[in-house]
Design an enzyme around this catalytic site. Structure first.
Site, PDB file in Angstrom:
ATOM      1  N   GLU A 297       0.888  -1.168   0.000  1.00 18.69           N
ATOM      2  CA  GLU A 297       0.000   0.000   0.000  1.00 18.69           C
ATOM      3  C   GLU A 297       0.914   1.202   0.000  1.00 18.69           C
ATOM      4  O   GLU A 297       1.737   1.373   0.904  1.00 18.69           O
ATOM      5  CB  GLU A 297      -0.917  -0.025   1.228  1.00 18.69           C
ATOM      6  N   CYS A 331      -2.483   8.240   4.490  1.00 21.57           N
ATOM      7  CA  CYS A 331      -2.412   7.743   3.113  1.00 21.57           C
ATOM      8  C   CYS A 331      -3.641   8.185   2.331  1.00 21.57           C
ATOM      9  O   CYS A 331      -3.579   8.392   1.114  1.00 21.57           O
ATOM     10  CB  CYS A 331      -2.336   6.218   3.090  1.00 21.57           C
TER      11      CYS A 331
END
Length: 547
Positions: A297, A331
């Protein structure tokens, strides 16, 4: 590691799974007093952070300080750094523990992490929350939803997901019995974790371990402090030595050694796109017993697309929370906004008022909405971006735009308007409290959907705000691949384990969805077993017999 476990002839049901309740820390609440006392006590200490290899604390004497980002002159701890010898020893410890750990009944493995969740949600909650606040400059709310609630959720829900996977079994024809053995991977897993979420730091090494793997864990250099307390919780919960081996040190050296090892079985990574790309290239050139599983990720340039029918107060709150909570270092943080002209004046006024009301400072002062960015390198990158927005005629700073590094790495929440939707601040990830907006003609909503889709390499999170159901449907269809987590009339942050599995595609990663069974499947190598009860004794088939 013991190889004796209680024999239990039963198909066991796990305890009912639930999301950990989030505490409010309201004035006068017992949790507020408790966390304040823990913050004060931990701030007064300066501790050592050893490596943990094969269940033993290892001190090398080569130290690196861990400081408070919002008071960068205050050292919280000194971490012992690994050299080649310690890194190789950690890999060897993981490989030595493989056979015994994978032989542990899965219920016993699950019990370790369920016990860890109970410790975290109870007696260890204040300590890990305080470590996250002090070491990563999170407010008490941001620490609570991350280090306490989400990490406890990962440990509880992952056990439930594993049970669901193990229950998936094939059908059997008469006279046979077919089943699937869900093996761990054939080697060790290398977990590389980020600074911005303590929960991710706790999940990346433990998800593979739950499935029977053993792990080399490299936390972010700026989150060594909270990683120390995660490891302490796992050890209290009974995690055997060697299952997860914690090393601090130079990322390049640790990765060089781990990625060159022939028994590397997988990489569980959260961090920058460029670093993950380098890992992929390196693994592609390696020689391994098995093809390593790569789960990553990475970055995001997350969007909010507003339609002319959007509710402006709700849109304002989403931009302020989505863009500036935890200093924009999530994120999933909203960093590019697309607004129709008809809404821009009202939205601008509301945003300016909101940004001016945001308080920033020491997170131990609960009046503050924001803390500091993580370190000097981040501060310089973000202050340079503010300077660019002042110099470049493509931008206009609507509000904010200041930076101060005297006592801590503070970047003021900044809102910039861009006349060019392809300008750098609209395309590149900054990872800080800088939100850039582009104002489009109301009639160009369909074209703007295409613009949002093509103008970023990333595909992590995004949101549409509209009360017009046709506009919502158009955005949902046109932006299908632009975000792995898509939100309708909500900010693009705040995914909850068990509710919104998290991850994105394109340059944002492999989209293996942390907080779901799909992530756990990546740490499993199924083996099909067929048993025939009465096997044939003649090779010939009936069709071969002449009538």
């Amino acid at each position: 590691m013991t190889d004796r476990f209680d024999s239990l002839d039963a198909v066991c049901a796990l305890p009912a799974v639930h999301n950990e309740p989030v505490r409010s820390y309201a004035p006068g609440s017992p949790e507020r007093a408790a966390i304040k006392a823990r913050l004060d006590a931990m701030a007064r200490e300066r501790i050592e952070l050893p490596l943990v290899i094969g269940g033993r604390d290892v001190r090398t004497g080569k130290l690196q300080p861990s400081v408070m980002p919002h008071r960068h002159g205050h050292v919280l701890a000194d971490a012992h750094l690994a050299g080649r010898g310690e890194i190789e020893a950690a890999i060897a410890a993981a490989l030595d523990a493989r056979a015994s750990w994978s032989a542990v009944p899965w219920q016993e493995r699950a019990a370790v992490f369920l016990r860890a969740a109970e410790l975290l949600s109870g007696p260890c909650r204040d300590t890990l929350n305080a470590a996250t606040m002090l070491g990563q400059s999170k407010t008490v709310h941001q620490a609570e939803i991350d280090a306490a609630a989400e990490l406890a959720d990962f440990w509880r829900f992952n056990a439930e997901f594993l049970a669901q996977i193990y229950a998936q079994q094939p059908i059997s024809a008469p006279g046979t019995w077919n089943r699937v053995d869900y093996r761990p991977l054939d080697g060790f897993v290398y977990a590389v974790t980020p600074f911005n979420f303590t929960s991710i730091a706790g999940n990346l090494p433990t998800a593979p371990a739950l499935a029977g793997n053993t792990v080399l864990w490299k936390p972010a250099s700026t989150a060594k402090y909270s990683a120390h307390f995660i490891m302490d919780i796992l050890r209290q919960a009974g995690l055997p030595g060697g299952v997860i081996n914690l090393v601090h040190g130079a990322a390049a050296e640790i990765s060089d050694i781990a990625l060159a090892h022939p028994l590397l079985a997988g990489v569980h990574f959260t961090g920058s796109t460029s670093v993950f790309n380098a890992i992929v290239r390196r693994v592609g050139e390696g020689r391994y017993r098995s093809y390593p599983r790569l789960v990553g990720e990475t970055g995001g340039k997350n969007f909010i697309l507003a339609h002319a029918s959007a509710d402006v107060p709700a849109l304002t709150a989403a931009i302020l929370r989505g863009g500036f909570e935890y200093q924009g270092q999530k994120c999933s943080a909203a960093s590019r906004i697309y607004v129709p002209k008809s809404l821009w004046r009202e939205l601008r006024d509301r945003l300016v008022a909101g940004v001016k009301s945001i308080t920033m400072g020491d997170v131990a002062d609960f009046r503050n909405f924001m803390g500091a960015v993580i370190d000097e390198a981040s501060w310089r990158k973000l202050s340079d971006a503010q300077d660019e927005a002042r110099r470049d005629p493509a931008y206009k700073i609507v509000c904010g735009g200041t930076a101060d590094a005297k006592d801590g790495w503070f970047i003021a929440p900044t809102l910039a308007e861009s006349t060019d939707p392809e300008a750098r601040l609209m395309k590149e990830e900054l990872f800080g409290p800088i939100v850039t907006l582009y104002v489009y003609d109301d009639a160009a909503f369909s074209d703007t959907i295409g613009l949002v889709d093509r103008s970023s390499d990333y595909g992590l999170t995004g949101a549409v705000f509209a009360t017009d159901i046709g506009a919502v449907a158009a955005a949902q269809t046109g932006l299908r691949h632009a975000a792995g987590n898509f939100y309708i009339n909500d900010k693009p942050t705040g995914a909850v384990v068990g509710q919104q599995p998290f991850g994105g595609g394109r340059a944002s990663g492999t989209n293996d969805k942390a907080g779901s069974m799909w992530n756990l499947m990546r740490w499993i190598s199924p083996r099909t077993i067929k048993e025939t009860f009465v096997p044939p004794k003649d090779y010939r088939y009936p069709f071969m017999v002449e009538p």
